[in-house]
Design an enzyme around this catalytic site. Structure first.
Site, PDB file in Angstrom:
ATOM      1  N   ARG A 114       0.659  -1.249  -0.123  1.00 40.09           N
ATOM      2  CA  ARG A 114      -0.028  -0.339  -0.168  1.00 40.09           C
ATOM      3  C   ARG A 114       0.786   1.340   0.000  1.00 40.09           C
ATOM      4  O   ARG A 114       0.519   2.485   0.280  1.00 40.09           O
ATOM      5  CB  ARG A 114      -0.800   0.112   1.209  1.00 40.09           C
ATOM      6  CG  ARG A 114      -1.961  -1.061   1.153  1.00 40.09           C
ATOM      7  CD  ARG A 114      -3.267  -0.777   1.600  1.00 40.09           C
ATOM      8  NE  ARG A 114      -4.468  -1.774   1.509  1.00 40.09           N
ATOM      9  CZ  ARG A 114      -4.554  -2.789   2.089  1.00 40.09           C
ATOM     10  NH1 ARG A 114      -3.901  -2.592   3.236  1.00 40.09           N
ATOM     11  NH2 ARG A 114      -5.487  -3.450   1.760  1.00 40.09           N
ATOM     12  N   LYS A 136       3.062  11.693 -11.212  1.00 34.85           N
ATOM     13  CA  LYS A 136       2.560  10.913 -12.069  1.00 34.85           C
ATOM     14  C   LYS A 136       3.362   9.203 -12.154  1.00 34.85           C
ATOM     15  O   LYS A 136       4.669   9.556 -12.621  1.00 34.85           O
ATOM     16  CB  LYS A 136       2.274  11.030 -13.660  1.00 34.85           C
ATOM     17  CG  LYS A 136       1.241  12.018 -13.732  1.00 34.85           C
ATOM     18  CD  LYS A 136       0.919  12.359 -15.176  1.00 34.85           C
ATOM     19  CE  LYS A 136      -0.226  13.523 -15.316  1.00 34.85           C
ATOM     20  NZ  LYS A 136      -0.457  13.744 -16.773  1.00 34.85           N
ATOM     21  N   GLU A 178      10.323  18.237 -24.453  1.00 27.99           N
ATOM     22  CA  GLU A 178       9.409  18.614 -23.330  1.00 27.99           C
ATOM     23  C   GLU A 178       9.975  20.102 -22.878  1.00 27.99           C
ATOM     24  O   GLU A 178       9.143  20.734 -22.517  1.00 27.99           O
ATOM     25  CB  GLU A 178       9.574  17.909 -22.098  1.00 27.99           C
ATOM     26  CG  GLU A 178       9.149  16.277 -22.615  1.00 27.99           C
ATOM     27  CD  GLU A 178       7.726  16.207 -22.658  1.00 27.99           C
ATOM     28  OE1 GLU A 178       6.982  17.319 -22.565  1.00 27.99           O
ATOM     29  OE2 GLU A 178       6.961  15.105 -22.934  1.00 27.99           O
ATOM     30  N   LYS A 214       7.180  23.287 -15.028  1.00 27.00           N
ATOM     31  CA  LYS A 214       6.680  21.924 -14.880  1.00 27.00           C
ATOM     32  C   LYS A 214       5.939  21.968 -13.316  1.00 27.00           C
ATOM     33  O   LYS A 214       4.905  21.763 -13.011  1.00 27.00           O
ATOM     34  CB  LYS A 214       7.418  20.830 -14.947  1.00 27.00           C
ATOM     35  CG  LYS A 214       7.043  19.472 -14.598  1.00 27.00           C
ATOM     36  CD  LYS A 214       6.374  18.600 -15.429  1.00 27.00           C
ATOM     37  CE  LYS A 214       5.186  17.576 -14.858  1.00 27.00           C
ATOM     38  NZ  LYS A 214       5.479  16.357 -15.427  1.00 27.00           N
ATOM     39  N   GLU A 224      -4.559  16.970 -12.173  1.00 22.03           N
ATOM     40  CA  GLU A 224      -5.003  17.175 -13.634  1.00 22.03           C
ATOM     41  C   GLU A 224      -6.540  17.537 -13.515  1.00 22.03           C
ATOM     42  O   GLU A 224      -7.113  16.918 -14.305  1.00 22.03           O
ATOM     43  CB  GLU A 224      -4.484  15.988 -14.255  1.00 22.03           C
ATOM     44  CG  GLU A 224      -4.458  16.633 -15.859  1.00 22.03           C
ATOM     45  CD  GLU A 224      -3.852  15.553 -16.790  1.00 22.03           C
ATOM     46  OE1 GLU A 224      -2.560  15.083 -16.138  1.00 22.03           O
ATOM     47  OE2 GLU A 224      -4.355  15.064 -17.661  1.00 22.03           O
ATOM     48  N   ARG A 228      -3.139  21.570 -15.131  1.00 17.57           N
ATOM     49  CA  ARG A 228      -2.306  20.544 -15.617  1.00 17.57           C
ATOM     50  C   ARG A 228      -2.259  19.996 -16.920  1.00 17.57           C
ATOM     51  O   ARG A 228      -1.632  19.501 -17.613  1.00 17.57           O
ATOM     52  CB  ARG A 228      -2.018  19.358 -14.422  1.00 17.57           C
ATOM     53  CG  ARG A 228      -0.949  18.339 -14.886  1.00 17.57           C
ATOM     54  CD  ARG A 228      -0.837  17.689 -13.562  1.00 17.57           C
ATOM     55  NE  ARG A 228       0.409  16.765 -14.014  1.00 17.57           N
ATOM     56  CZ  ARG A 228       0.830  16.058 -12.884  1.00 17.57           C
ATOM     57  NH1 ARG A 228       0.886  16.292 -11.648  1.00 17.57           N
ATOM     58  NH2 ARG A 228       1.983  15.450 -13.162  1.00 17.57           N
ATOM     59  N   ASN A 232      -0.157  18.484 -21.524  1.00 12.61           N
ATOM     60  CA  ASN A 232      -0.615  17.434 -22.744  1.00 12.61           C
ATOM     61  C   ASN A 232      -0.564  18.093 -24.207  1.00 12.61           C
ATOM     62  O   ASN A 232      -0.816  17.318 -25.077  1.00 12.61           O
ATOM     63  CB  ASN A 232      -2.227  17.036 -22.371  1.00 12.61           C
ATOM     64  CG  ASN A 232      -2.066  15.916 -20.970  1.00 12.61           C
ATOM     65  OD1 ASN A 232      -1.127  15.533 -20.652  1.00 12.61           O
ATOM     66  ND2 ASN A 232      -3.139  15.905 -20.452  1.00 12.61           N
ATOM     67  N   HIS A 235       0.589  16.011 -26.972  1.00 12.86           N
ATOM     68  CA  HIS A 235       0.637  14.455 -26.246  1.00 12.86           C
ATOM     69  C   HIS A 235      -0.748  13.714 -26.854  1.00 12.86           C
ATOM     70  O   HIS A 235      -0.449  12.437 -27.009  1.00 12.86           O
ATOM     71  CB  HIS A 235       0.760  14.674 -25.052  1.00 12.86           C
ATOM     72  CG  HIS A 235       2.075  14.747 -24.488  1.00 12.86           C
ATOM     73  ND1 HIS A 235       2.886  15.936 -24.599  1.00 12.86           N
ATOM     74  CD2 HIS A 235       2.882  14.071 -23.938  1.00 12.86           C
ATOM     75  CE1 HIS A 235       4.113  15.904 -24.064  1.00 12.86           C
ATOM     76  NE2 HIS A 235       4.206  14.818 -23.390  1.00 12.86           N
ATOM     77  N   HIS A 239       1.284  10.916 -28.309  1.00 13.05           N
ATOM     78  CA  HIS A 239       1.151   9.532 -27.813  1.00 13.05           C
ATOM     79  C   HIS A 239       0.743   8.354 -28.582  1.00 13.05           C
ATOM     80  O   HIS A 239       1.221   7.365 -28.524  1.00 13.05           O
ATOM     81  CB  HIS A 239       0.265   9.689 -26.526  1.00 13.05           C
ATOM     82  CG  HIS A 239       1.100   9.903 -25.029  1.00 13.05           C
ATOM     83  ND1 HIS A 239       0.339  10.383 -24.042  1.00 13.05           N
ATOM     84  CD2 HIS A 239       2.358   9.896 -24.947  1.00 13.05           C
ATOM     85  CE1 HIS A 239       1.096  10.246 -23.304  1.00 13.05           C
ATOM     86  NE2 HIS A 239       2.425  10.079 -23.465  1.00 13.05           N
ATOM     87  N   HIS A 255      10.067   9.163 -27.343  1.00 12.00           N
ATOM     88  CA  HIS A 255       8.874   9.865 -26.941  1.00 12.00           C
ATOM     89  C   HIS A 255       8.906  11.351 -27.281  1.00 12.00           C
ATOM     90  O   HIS A 255       7.754  11.885 -27.917  1.00 12.00           O
ATOM     91  CB  HIS A 255       8.769   9.944 -25.224  1.00 12.00           C
ATOM     92  CG  HIS A 255       7.819  10.678 -24.573  1.00 12.00           C
ATOM     93  ND1 HIS A 255       6.345  10.503 -24.658  1.00 12.00           N
ATOM     94  CD2 HIS A 255       7.571  12.053 -24.107  1.00 12.00           C
ATOM     95  CE1 HIS A 255       5.814  11.605 -24.179  1.00 12.00           C
ATOM     96  NE2 HIS A 255       6.554  12.382 -23.680  1.00 12.00           N
TER      97      HIS A 255
HETATM   98  N1  GLY Z   1       3.898  14.639 -18.206  1.00  9.76           N
HETATM   99  C1  GLY Z   1       2.576  15.653 -18.226  1.00  9.76           C
HETATM  100  C2  GLY Z   1       2.268  15.606 -16.680  1.00  9.76           C
HETATM  101  O1  GLY Z   1       2.938  15.393 -15.783  1.00  9.76           O
HETATM  102  O2  GLY Z   1       1.018  15.976 -16.458  1.00  9.76           O
END
Ligand code: GLY
Length: 353
Positions: A114, A136, A178, A214, A224, A228, A232, A235, A239, A255
């Site tokens: 956990r 993330k 990025e 960031k 998000e 946030r 994206n 992306h 992606h 990427h």
């Molecule tokens: N890589 C995008 C974020 O961390 O929200």
């Protein structure tokens, strides 16, 4: 350059490996376990060990490098090793590597018993300016990137730009994408600065600025729900292209290479659905094409790309979600666009390369 404060932890820049040593000492952990890949074990772990002279006892979990390994099987492997090493809730996992290591390591740590503590020591440009910051964690499944994961903050991030010397050119450019994104969505001055910066000579100051951006975005909106989503940009399409390439190309796109294509397509969409000017679109397109190799987007991939986009976790009620530029340095989110326009943007890329 100093330490950057995030919501629950610090991001260290100066003497970061020494700071890691102090963090370990002060944390009184029952066990220290490094997660590395074969590259970072060879090139980065010795640098860390040199700095952590007091670190008497630790274990190492090593996995194969590559996005194709960011999956549940490798994650089970990490959980099993944590069990073998008798990791308990007072253990610390140190993720030493690029985005794959910080993503899968963060996920494994956040779910093992956990949740145990983890810190990120990012060794690639991509992970320094993006993946290691913001909490993330996750793995890919069925060609969908990061579809399984958690929002769990590391206990600290230690950024050491000396690691970047171990990277090849493609990896540096991948991370640089990025940084370009941070300029495009948040800081026109940074974008202008990048126009005169060679990616292979990216300075610690630019990396620092990029991490600040960031961090500012993710501390404002850690889960998000709103702001946030601007991260994206590029992306949604990027992606999908990355996932497609991973499955179909002998030498899959990295990427950053994939999202750079996404920047062009989504800038095109920004002129249609937001206020980005044609002039800015041309400026972005010209710059991106000067940095990244062109990619042969095949017409017969469009259907599959749309299918992949439909599985994107950024969507709502089956609609494909986008963040679009209002102008260089400003971005907005929650645009849901029809397939025909998305395909037009792919065709735009085909035309300009
Ligand atoms: N890589 C995008 C974020 O961390 O929200």
């Amino acid at each position: 350059m100093k330490t950057i404060e995030s919501n629950s932890h610090l991001i260290y820049f100066e003497n970061s490996l020494q700071q890691l040593g102090d963090f370990i000492k002060n944390g009184q952990y029952s066990k220290i376990i490094f997660l590395v890949d074969t590259n970072t074990e060879e090139h980065c772990l010795p640098m860390v060990k040199n700095q952590l002279v007091d670190l008497a006892d630790y274990d190492v979990i090593e996995i194969d490098p590559g996005e194709e390994n960011k999956n549940i099987d490798f994650c089970i492997g990490i959980w099993k090793m944590l069990l073998d090493y008798k990791a308990d809730r007072n253990s610390l996992l140190i993720n030493l590597g690029g985005g794959v290591i910080t993503d899968i390591g963060g996920f494994a740590a956040s779910t093992f018993k956990r949740g145990i503590d983890f810190v990120n020591v990012p060794t690639t440009l991509l992970s320094q300016v993006d993946a290691s910051v913001g909490g993330k964690t996750g793995i890919d499944m069925d060609q969908v990137k990061n579809i399984i994961g958690t929002f769990t903050q590391p206990k600290a991030v230690f950024i050491n730009t000396a690691f970047l010397k171990t990277l090849n050119r493609k990896e540096v450019y991948s991370g640089f994408a990025e940084i370009i994104k941070h300029g495009l969505i948040y800081d026109a001055k940074l974008f202008k600065l990048l126009l005169n910066t060679k990616p292979e000579r990216v300075s610690p100051e630019i990396i620092y600025r990029s991490v600040m951006i960031k961090n500012e975005v993710v501390t404002t909106d850690p889960f998000e729900k709103g702001l946030r989503k601007i991260l994206n940009f590029g992306h949604t399409i990027g992606h999908a292209i990355e996932s497609y390439s991973l499955l179909n190309d002998k030498q899959p796109l990295l990427h950053g290479e994939a999202i750079a294509i996404g920047f062009i397509c989504e800038s095109y969409l920004s002129t249609k659905y937001s206020t980005l000017s044609e002039l800015e679109l041309v400026e972005i397109k010209t710059y991106i094409l000067s940095c990244f190799p062109t990619y042969k987007l095949k017409e017969n991939s469009f259907k599959k790309l749309i299918e992949i986009m439909k599985n994107d976790k950024k969507n709502e009620a089956d609609k494909i979600g986008f963040a679009l530029l209002n102008q260089i340095g400003k971005c907005d989110y929650n645009y849901y666009l029809p397939e025909t326009d998305i395909i037009s943007s792919l065709k735009y890329y085909q035309e300009v390369v």
